[in-house]
Motif scaffolding. Structure first.
Motif, short mmCIF file in Angstrom:
data_model
loop_
_atom_site.label_atom_id
_atom_site.label_comp_id
_atom_site.label_asym_id
_atom_site.label_seq_id
_atom_site.Cartn_x
_atom_site.Cartn_y
_atom_site.Cartn_z
N HIS A 88 0.66 -1.22 -0.07
CA HIS A 88 -0.04 -0.13 -0.17
C HIS A 88 0.94 1.15 0.02
CE1 HIS A 88 -2.51 -3.13 1.53
NE2 HIS A 88 -3.75 -2.55 1.05
N ILE A 89 1.87 1.21 0.68
CA ILE A 89 2.79 2.31 0.73
C ILE A 89 3.51 2.46 -0.49
CG2 ILE A 89 5.02 3.16 1.82
CD1 ILE A 89 4.12 1.50 4.64
N TYR A 90 3.99 1.50 -1.12
CA TYR A 90 4.52 1.48 -2.46
C TYR A 90 3.80 2.50 -3.46
CZ TYR A 90 6.71 -0.11 -6.70
OH TYR A 90 6.99 -0.31 -8.12
N ALA A 92 0.89 4.00 -2.94
CA ALA A 92 0.73 5.21 -2.82
C ALA A 92 1.70 6.43 -3.04
CB ALA A 92 0.44 5.37 -1.21
N SER A 93 2.87 5.97 -3.02
CA SER A 93 4.12 6.95 -3.35
C SER A 93 4.07 6.72 -4.89
CB SER A 93 5.50 6.40 -2.79
OG SER A 93 5.75 4.97 -3.47
N PHE A 94 3.71 5.86 -5.48
CA PHE A 94 3.69 5.84 -6.97
C PHE A 94 2.74 6.59 -7.76
CE2 PHE A 94 1.97 3.84 -10.87
CZ PHE A 94 3.02 4.10 -11.82
N LEU A 95 1.31 6.53 -7.09
CA LEU A 95 0.35 7.54 -7.28
C LEU A 95 0.76 9.05 -7.26
CD1 LEU A 95 -2.63 8.06 -7.99
CD2 LEU A 95 -3.17 7.72 -5.79
N ILE A 132 12.75 0.86 -0.75
CA ILE A 132 13.46 0.01 0.15
C ILE A 132 12.52 -0.99 1.10
CG2 ILE A 132 14.68 0.21 2.56
CD1 ILE A 132 15.58 2.86 1.53
N LEU A 133 11.36 -0.46 1.31
CA LEU A 133 10.31 -1.33 2.15
C LEU A 133 9.97 -2.65 1.19
CD1 LEU A 133 8.26 1.19 3.93
CD2 LEU A 133 9.85 -0.42 4.99
N MET A 134 9.66 -2.29 -0.08
CA MET A 134 9.11 -2.97 -1.08
C MET A 134 10.17 -4.21 -1.37
SD MET A 134 6.22 -3.66 -2.35
CE MET A 134 5.25 -4.39 -3.84
#
Length: 407
Positions: A88-90, A92-95, A132-134
Motif C-alpha cells: 500500500h505504501i509503495y 501510494a508513493s507511485f500515485l 526500500i520497504l518493497m
C-alpha cells in the motif's frame, strides 16, 4: 533450541545512531545559516539573530524540530504492520509521483508539488523509502531472490515502474539513488554475482547508448550539458560548469581550518556558488571550517554508515536487515555523489547532502529512514542461538554471513 541473550542482538533504541544523526542535523542548520549570510548583515550580530535573519535557516530549524516526531511515529509502528502494508505504501508513493508528473506545469524538472505557504514536497524522495520497504519484503521471501524468471521480473518491475516516472520528471539524481540502493540490497540480499554482473553490464551499456544517441541527435538536454561541463570544465566554466568551478574555488579558499563563520566579504556571503545552502552546502563548509571541517563532517557520515552496517549485522530477521541495508545504501550514495560533484569528481546531479542541505522533503525522508532503522532494532529478537558464531565481521565473509543471517 537453547538460546542465550546477546547484547549486540538485543532489542533497543540505538542512541548512538540517533546522537550522530541529530548532531549532524543541528550543524546543518548552522551551515545553512552561514551559506545564506546576507551582505547587509554585520559580523558582530549575535548568532541567534543570524539564524532569524535567514529564512532558510529558520525553515531548516523547523524541519529539524519536526524530525523527532517523524522518527518517533515510524518507530511506534509495529514492524509486522509495516511488512503487511508495504504494498500500500509503495503504490501510494507511485500515485503521488504520477500526480506530480501530470499536473506539474513547470518546464524541465517536474519533481515538486506545491502545498501551502510556499512550501513544496518532492515525492521522489518518499519513493526511495517505499522502494526500500518493497525490496526488503521481496528479498526476505527467499534465500535466493531473483534466481528464477518470475522472481527476477517481479523485483525488476518494482524498481523500473516508479523509476520511469521519476525519469519523466527529469529527476535523474533520485533515479540514480534508487539504482544504487537496489544494487546494494541485491548484493547483501544474496542475489547471485552472475545476475549482479549482468545487470551492471546492461546498465552501463544502456547509459553509454543513451549518451551516444543524445550526442548524435544534437540534444540540448540539460543533463547532457552537465556531463559536457564536467568533462570539459574549462570550456564550460562560465556556463554549465560554472557552479562546479566556483565550488572548487570556494572549498580551496578555506585552507586547513577555514575562514570562520559570518565573515564579511566571504564567498558564501557574496553568493559565489549559486544555491550553496542546498546541493552545494559542502562548499560552504569547506570555506568556513576548512579541510578540518570537511574531514570532520565526512567522519561523522562514516560513523553513521558503519553503525548501520553493525546494526544490520546483528539483525537476524532478513526483512529488517534489508531495510537497514537499504537506508544505508541510500545515504551512502547521497554522500558520495554530493561530495564528489562539489569537488568536480562527478557531474552535477542535484543530489542533496543528507541532514545538512536545506530542504524539508530531504530532511523528512532521511529522518524517516533513520526511524525505519530504529524500528527494526527496537522490534528485533533479544535472543540468538547458542551455536551462532559471535565473531565480528570479516570482510571476506561479510556477504555470505549477511545472506544467511548467521553471525
Amino acid at each position: 533450541m537453547t538460546v542465550t541473550e546477546n547484547r549486540h542482538s538485543r532489542a533497543h533504541v540505538d542512541i548512538v545512531l540517533l546522537a550522530l544523526v541529530f548532531a549532524l542535523s543541528i550543524f546543518g542548520v548552522v551551515a545553512v545559516c552561514v551559506a545564506t549570510y546576507s551582505p547587509d548583515s554585520t559580523s558582530d550580530t549575535s548568532f541567534l539573530n543570524h539564524i532569524f535573519e535567514s529564512s532558510h535557516a529558520v525553515r531548516q530549524a523547523l524541519f529539524l524540530m519536526v524530525a523527532p516526531l517523524v522518527v518517533g511515529v515510524i518507530m511506534a509502528v509495529p514492524l509486522d504492520m509495516l511488512r503487511r502494508y508495504t504494498g500500500h505504501i509503495y503504490w501510494a508513493s507511485f500515485l503521488l509521483l504520477t500526480v506530480v508528473t501530470i499536473f506539474n506545469r513547470a518546464q524541465g524538472v517536474k519533481a515538486w508539488l506545491d502545498i501551502i505557504w510556499g512550501y513544496t514536497i518532492q515525492p521522489s524522495e518518499f519513493a526511495k523509502l517505499s522502494m526500500i520497504l518493497m525490496l526488503a519484503r521481496e528479498f526476505s521471501k527467499t534465500d535466493r531472490p531473483m534466481s528464477n524468471t518470475r522472481s527476477f521480473l517481479r523485483i525488476f518491475l518494482i524498481v523500473i515502474i516508479p523509476g520511469m516516472v521519476i525519469l519523466l520528471q527529469g529527476e535523474t539524481g533520485s533515479l540514480l539513488v534508487i539504482i544504487f540502493l537496489f544494487a546494494v540490497m541485491m548484493y547483501f540480499g544474496n542475489v547471485s554475482l552472475k545476475t549482479l554482473g549482468a545487470l551492471a553490464a546492461i546498465a552501463i551499456l544502456g547509459v553509454l547508448a543513451l549518451y551516444g544517441v543524445m550526442i548524435a541527435t544534437g540534444s540540448t538536454d540539460y543533463r547532457l550539458a552537465r556531463i559536457a561541463g564536467w568533462l570539459n570544465p574549462d570550456l564550460y566554466s562560465t556556463s554549465d560548469a560554472y557552479q562546479q568551478t566556483q565550488s572548487k574555488m570556494v572549498i580551496g579558499s578555506g585552507g586547513l581550518t577555514g575562514i570562520g563563520m559570518f565573515v564579511n566579504g566571504s564567498m558564501a556571503q557574496l553568493n559565489y556558488v549559486p544555491a550553496d545552502w542546498t546541493d552545494f552546502i559542502f562548499a560552504t563548509i569547506g570555506e568556513t571550517w576548512g579541510f578540518v571541517g570537511c574531514v570532520s563532517v565526512l567522519s561523522v557520515y562514516v560513523l553513521i554508515l558503519v553503525r548501520m552496517l553493525y546494526l544490520a549485522w546483528f539483525t537476524r530477521d532478513k526483512y529488517g536487515r534489508m531495510i537497514i541495508i537499504g537506508v544505508m545504501g541510500m545515504l551512502l550514495f547521497h554522500v558520495l555523489e554530493n561530495v564528489a560533484m562539489t569537488l568536480g569528481l562527478m557531474p552535477i546531479t542535484g543530489i542533496p547532502l543528507p541532514f545538512l542541505s536545506y530542504g524539508g522533503s530531504n530532511m523528512v525522508t532521511n529522518m524517516a529512514g533513520i526511524g525505519l532503522v530504529m524500528n527494526v532494532t527496537r522490534n528485533r529478537s533479544i535472543s540468538i542461538p547458542v551455536n551462532t558464531p559471535q565473531t565480528m565481521y570479516n570482510p571476506y565473509r561479510i556477504r555470505k554471513q549477511f545472506k544467511t543471517g548467521t553471525r
